[in-house]
Design a protein around this motif. Structure first.
Motif: not given
Length: 264
Positions: A232-258
């Motif tokens: 899904t677009a949400v999973e894609q963003r969580m995996l590859f979007a660069k976090p804004a300054k001062g923010e952390l990337a998501p710790l864990t991302i669950l696959p969304t193929a299901k």
């Protein structure tokens, strides 16, 4: 979506045969069903600092050293300058909470032409970058040795990140350098073709081959054949979007193929 030396040696011909045997409801192969079931137990983690980074560097070393791809070293890690490139994404793949594999992905573009493949095949690829093409370059693929046998689908779960990246970045192709004995896997599963002749690829001790999988031509056939590559677009963003300054990337991302399976 191709990879460097691939110490994920669970890509034997038996897996290829399973992947090609259609069966079950809706024509879905039994192999695809098994991978989808394992995906339910899988989570991805983008590793950027601390213990996560050290864990995947040590996993690289363990896998590559086992197969003689790198020399023995006292620090027992494998890393290079491209791990710190601005277009680099390093991932750990976890099953049931345990780190089982890792892959590094570079999104190579005209503005950020950094990636392992450029060190060896720059003369072939830079003219394409200048024409506006962009590439996904997965490398540093490695797996925990004792997980190769029970999880023969592990290469698919790991390389899935390359296809997700190609969608998110709207890349022209997934490219990489691979060992000769793995070329059949990448041709059959990802529609990749060889570009040029084998070349030396330090620190790997054997010549490797450049392979190119055109995203526009291959994406839909791959997704139709292997629904577990959907995202899904949400999973894609969580995996590859660069976090804004001062923010952390998501710790864990669950696959969304299901979610695509449920809607089918």
């Amino acid at each position: 979506m191709l990879t460097k030396s691939t110490a994920l040696r669970s890509t034997p011909d038996t897996d290829h045969e399973d992947a090609d045997h259609e069966g079950g409801s809706g024509g879905r192969s039994s192999f695809a069903t098994r991978v989808a079931e394992l995906l339910e137990r899988t989570e991805y983690r983008r590793c950027e600092s601390g213990e996560d980074i050290e864990a995947i560097y040590r996993l690289r070393y363990k896998a590559y050293r086992l197969h003689g791809f790198v020399e023995e070293s006292s620090d027992q890690i494998v890393t290079d300058d491209l791990d710190d490139a601005p277009n680099c994404y390093r991932f750990g793949v976890f099953i049931d909470g345990e780190l089982v594999s890792t892959v590094r992905i570079h999104h190579i573009s005209k503005d950020e032409p950094y990636g392992p493949v450029m060190k060896t095949f720059d003369d072939l690829l830079r003219p394409r970058l200048l024409r506006g093409e962009s590439f996904i370059n997965p490398t540093m693929l490695a797996a925990e040795p004792h997980y190769r046998s029970p999880f023969q689908a592990l290469p698919y779960l790991t390389l899935r990140l390359g296809l997700v990246a190609s969608v998110y970045f709207d890349a022209t192709a997934c490219i990489g350098v691979i060992r000769a004995e793995h070329t059949a896997f990448y041709r059959r599963i990802f529609g990749a073709v060889q570009v040029g002749e084998p070349r030396e690829y330090p620190p790997i001790s054997i010549p490797l081959v450049l392979y190119d999988a055109n995203c526009e031509a291959n994406r839909q056939p791959i997704l139709k054949r292997f629904p577990f590559f959907w995202s899904t677009a949400v999973e894609q963003r969580m995996l590859f979007a660069k976090p804004a300054k001062g923010e952390l990337a998501p710790l864990t991302i669950l696959p969304t193929a299901k979610y695509f399976r449920a809607a089918a």
